[in-house]
Design a protein around this motif. Structure first.
Motif, short mmCIF file in Angstrom:
data_model
loop_
_atom_site.label_atom_id
_atom_site.label_comp_id
_atom_site.label_asym_id
_atom_site.label_seq_id
_atom_site.Cartn_x
_atom_site.Cartn_y
_atom_site.Cartn_z
N HIS A 146 0.80 -1.23 0.00
CA HIS A 146 0.00 0.00 0.00
C HIS A 146 0.83 1.28 0.00
O HIS A 146 0.64 2.15 -0.86
CB HIS A 146 -0.97 0.01 1.18
N THR A 147 1.74 1.43 0.95
CA THR A 147 2.58 2.61 1.02
C THR A 147 3.95 2.28 0.41
O THR A 147 4.65 1.39 0.93
CB THR A 147 2.78 3.09 2.47
N PRO A 148 4.35 2.96 -0.68
CA PRO A 148 5.66 2.68 -1.27
C PRO A 148 6.77 2.84 -0.23
O PRO A 148 6.75 3.79 0.57
CB PRO A 148 5.77 3.72 -2.39
N THR A 149 7.70 1.93 -0.25
CA THR A 149 8.74 1.92 0.78
C THR A 149 9.59 3.17 0.80
O THR A 149 10.09 3.57 1.86
CB THR A 149 9.64 0.68 0.62
N TYR A 150 9.77 3.83 -0.36
CA TYR A 150 10.58 5.05 -0.36
C TYR A 150 9.90 6.16 0.44
O TYR A 150 10.58 7.06 0.94
CB TYR A 150 10.90 5.51 -1.78
N ARG A 151 8.59 6.09 0.60
CA ARG A 151 7.89 7.07 1.42
C ARG A 151 8.04 6.78 2.91
O ARG A 151 7.68 7.62 3.74
CB ARG A 151 6.41 7.12 1.04
N LEU A 152 8.57 5.61 3.22
CA LEU A 152 8.82 5.25 4.61
C LEU A 152 10.29 5.43 4.98
O LEU A 152 10.69 5.12 6.11
CB LEU A 152 8.41 3.79 4.84
N GLY A 153 11.08 5.90 4.05
CA GLY A 153 12.49 6.16 4.33
C GLY A 153 13.46 5.22 3.68
O GLY A 153 14.68 5.41 3.78
N ARG A 155 15.42 3.42 0.45
CA ARG A 155 15.84 3.84 -0.88
C ARG A 155 14.88 3.25 -1.91
O ARG A 155 14.29 2.19 -1.69
CB ARG A 155 17.27 3.38 -1.16
N ILE A 156 14.76 3.91 -3.04
CA ILE A 156 13.86 3.42 -4.09
C ILE A 156 14.27 2.01 -4.50
O ILE A 156 15.43 1.74 -4.79
CB ILE A 156 13.87 4.37 -5.30
N GLY A 157 13.30 1.12 -4.49
CA GLY A 157 13.53 -0.27 -4.86
C GLY A 157 13.88 -1.18 -3.71
O GLY A 157 13.94 -2.40 -3.88
N GLU A 158 14.07 -0.63 -2.52
CA GLU A 158 14.41 -1.45 -1.36
C GLU A 158 13.17 -1.72 -0.51
O GLU A 158 12.23 -0.93 -0.47
CB GLU A 158 15.47 -0.76 -0.49
N LEU A 159 13.20 -2.85 0.20
CA LEU A 159 12.14 -3.15 1.16
C LEU A 159 12.32 -2.27 2.39
O LEU A 159 13.38 -1.69 2.61
CB LEU A 159 12.20 -4.62 1.57
N TRP A 160 11.25 -2.18 3.20
CA TRP A 160 11.31 -1.43 4.46
C TRP A 160 11.04 -2.40 5.58
O TRP A 160 10.05 -3.14 5.56
CB TRP A 160 10.27 -0.31 4.45
N GLU A 161 11.89 -2.41 6.59
CA GLU A 161 11.77 -3.37 7.68
C GLU A 161 11.97 -2.66 9.01
O GLU A 161 12.98 -1.99 9.22
CB GLU A 161 12.79 -4.49 7.51
N LYS A 162 10.99 -2.81 9.90
CA LYS A 162 11.07 -2.16 11.21
C LYS A 162 10.07 -2.80 12.16
O LYS A 162 8.89 -2.94 11.82
CB LYS A 162 10.80 -0.66 11.09
N GLY A 171 7.02 0.56 -5.21
CA GLY A 171 6.68 1.72 -6.02
C GLY A 171 6.40 1.50 -7.48
O GLY A 171 6.58 2.43 -8.29
N ALA A 172 5.92 0.33 -7.87
CA ALA A 172 5.62 0.08 -9.28
C ALA A 172 4.62 1.09 -9.83
O ALA A 172 4.80 1.60 -10.95
CB ALA A 172 5.09 -1.34 -9.46
N ASN A 173 3.61 1.42 -9.07
CA ASN A 173 2.57 2.32 -9.57
C ASN A 173 3.08 3.75 -9.75
O ASN A 173 2.43 4.58 -10.38
CB ASN A 173 1.37 2.34 -8.61
N HIS A 174 4.27 4.02 -9.21
CA HIS A 174 4.87 5.35 -9.32
C HIS A 174 6.08 5.34 -10.25
O HIS A 174 6.93 6.23 -10.20
CB HIS A 174 5.26 5.85 -7.93
#
Length: 203
Positions: A146-153, A155-162, A171-174
């Motif tokens: 739902h929320t592109p990972t780059y908007r969570l901090g 880098r573009i193309g990377e997963l977000w883990e926390k 971010g495919a849709n963007h």
């Protein structure tokens, strides 16, 4: 060994989806594929994407509802001439799925509420309240899109883990990347939506 593979926010990039499945050597008889919603979007091949999703569900894959599918179900919105044909199929899908290790949901869940009492609107649309909360009480890692990972901090193309959460919408849709994640081996298969060559990395 049976692998758990997850993908989210395909957004009409049917070709990229199939490239990633091939790159991961997906085997419908040995692997569990979970698709986290938002199958239509800027990729343009929305009908083809639904066909692929439907095919894999019939073979044992799990498909969840995203906010794009919910709009189709609620309002019979026709983003193109074919999407209304999928309302019956989409109405049979679930909002969440869990196994021994993971909880899968399109957008997230609201803290302090049991899974069975979660509001479905949160599951397909929640953002900051979920991102900034810790969910150790589920005793599972939450896999979401739902929320592109780059908007969570990230880098573009990377997963977000926390804090027991992994965001897999790259971010495919963007105009960025679509990712298929092998959770069993902690491997990410990603492809830029304007390219044809997938990338395999560990996370």
């Amino acid at each position: 060994m049976k692998r758990t593979l997850a993908i989210s926010d395909i957004h009409g990039y049917a070709d990229a989806f199939e490239i990633l499945l091939k790159a991961s050597k997906f085997n419908q008889y040995k692997d569990q594929l979970i698709m986290l919603g938002d199958y239509s979007g800027n990729g343009g091949k929305n009908h083809e994407t639904f066909q692929i999703v439907h095919k894999h569900v019939e073979s044992g894959a799990i498909a969840l509802i995203g906010n794009h599918e919910q709009r189709l179900i609620d309002h019979h919105k026709k983003d193109d001439l074919h999407l209304h044909e999928w309302n019956s199929f989409l109405s049979q899908l679930h909002y969440w799925f869990e196994n021994d290790c993971y909880l899968f949901v399109h957008a997230g869940v609201r803290p302090g509420i049991s899974l069975e009492k979660q509001n479905v609107s949160d599951m397909i649309s929640i953002r900051e309240t979920f991102h900034h909360s810790c969910f150790t009480h589920f005793n599972k890692t939450i896999i979401f899109g739902h929320t592109p990972t780059y908007r969570l901090g990230a880098r573009i193309g990377e997963l977000w883990e926390k804090e027991n959460k992994i965001g897999i919408d790259t971010g495919a849709n963007h105009g960025h990347y679509l990712s298929l994640v092998d959770l069993t081996n902690r491997t990410q298969y990603k492809i830029h939506v304007k390219e044809r060559t997938p990338i395999k990395i560990d996370f």
